[in-house]
Design a protein around this motif. Structure first.
Motif, PDB file in Angstrom:
ATOM      1  N   ILE A  56       1.047  -4.645   4.603  1.00  0.00           N
ATOM      2  CA  ILE A  56       1.093  -3.194   4.523  1.00  0.00           C
ATOM      3  C   ILE A  56       1.990  -2.659   5.641  1.00  0.00           C
ATOM      4  O   ILE A  56       2.655  -1.658   5.477  1.00  0.00           O
ATOM      5  N   GLN A  74       5.226  -0.642   5.151  1.00  0.00           N
ATOM      6  CA  GLN A  74       5.921  -1.327   4.063  1.00  0.00           C
ATOM      7  C   GLN A  74       5.560  -0.729   2.708  1.00  0.00           C
ATOM      8  O   GLN A  74       6.230  -0.989   1.720  1.00  0.00           O
ATOM      9  N   ARG A  75       4.468   0.040   2.678  1.00  0.00           N
ATOM     10  CA  ARG A  75       4.060   0.724   1.450  1.00  0.00           C
ATOM     11  C   ARG A  75       3.910   2.204   1.734  1.00  0.00           C
ATOM     12  O   ARG A  75       3.430   2.603   2.794  1.00  0.00           O
ATOM     13  N   SER A  76       4.292   3.003   0.777  1.00  0.00           N
ATOM     14  CA  SER A  76       4.188   4.458   0.942  1.00  0.00           C
ATOM     15  C   SER A  76       2.726   4.893   0.861  1.00  0.00           C
ATOM     16  O   SER A  76       1.867   4.180   0.325  1.00  0.00           O
ATOM     17  N   GLU A  79       1.644   5.047  -2.777  1.00  0.00           N
ATOM     18  CA  GLU A  79       1.314   3.728  -3.335  1.00  0.00           C
ATOM     19  C   GLU A  79      -0.084   3.289  -2.905  1.00  0.00           C
ATOM     20  O   GLU A  79      -0.863   2.782  -3.711  1.00  0.00           O
ATOM     21  N   CYS A  80      -0.410   3.512  -1.641  1.00  0.00           N
ATOM     22  CA  CYS A  80      -1.726   3.120  -1.133  1.00  0.00           C
ATOM     23  C   CYS A  80      -2.842   3.985  -1.712  1.00  0.00           C
ATOM     24  O   CYS A  80      -3.926   3.486  -2.022  1.00  0.00           O
TER      25      CYS A  80
END
Length: 141
Positions: A56, A74-76, A79-80
């Motif tokens: 993440i 690494q994830r928006s 997205e989470c």
């Protein structure tokens, strides 16, 4: 392997990184959290390491000091949130999104503006469903 869920404490760290929008060291994250969260510097580092292991968070090593890591999401956030929502629906509503939405809507009194926003979201979902059916049926509009 299933994606590991972000814990509430880890989420607080991610909120700092998402809000900042640029890589931060663990010390910078700690300083930004200090006023709102009762968490030690050591715990912030432990949680950031866990987020890195979950893919993440990513990091780069400082070019001037190899002991300093600059962490980035690494994830928006979107997205989470989507992943967390999906797991919530699976866990508490046996995967039934309609029941989940109904329960949430019945738990508060939405304003007219919120109802309009929900109608727009539903319309976008309807449009998305129509487009995917068109592609499956061989039509491309």
């Amino acid at each position: 392997m299933a994606k590991e869920e972000i814990t509430p404490s880890e989420w607080q760290i991610m909120e700092v990184l998402w809000a900042c929008g640029k890589p931060l060291t663990s010390s910078e994250v700690y300083k930004r959290m200090q006023a709102n969260v009762d968490m030690s510097m050591r715990m912030v580092r432990v949680l950031m390491n866990r987020l890195n292991q979950k893919d993440i968070l990513g990091y780069t090593v400082d070019s001037h000091d190899s002991r300093v890591y600059h962490y980035y999401a690494q994830r928006s956030r979107e997205e989470c949130v989507k992943e967390k929502s999906r797991k919530f629906v699976d866990r508490y509503f046996s995967g039934n999104g309609t029941n989940a939405m109904a329960a949430l809507l019945q738990s508060f009194e939405p304003t007219d503006e919120q109802i309009r926003e929900l109608e727009e979201i539903l319309e976008k979902c309807r449009d998305r469903g129509t487009k995917s059916q068109d592609k499956e049926g061989g039509r491309y509009d």
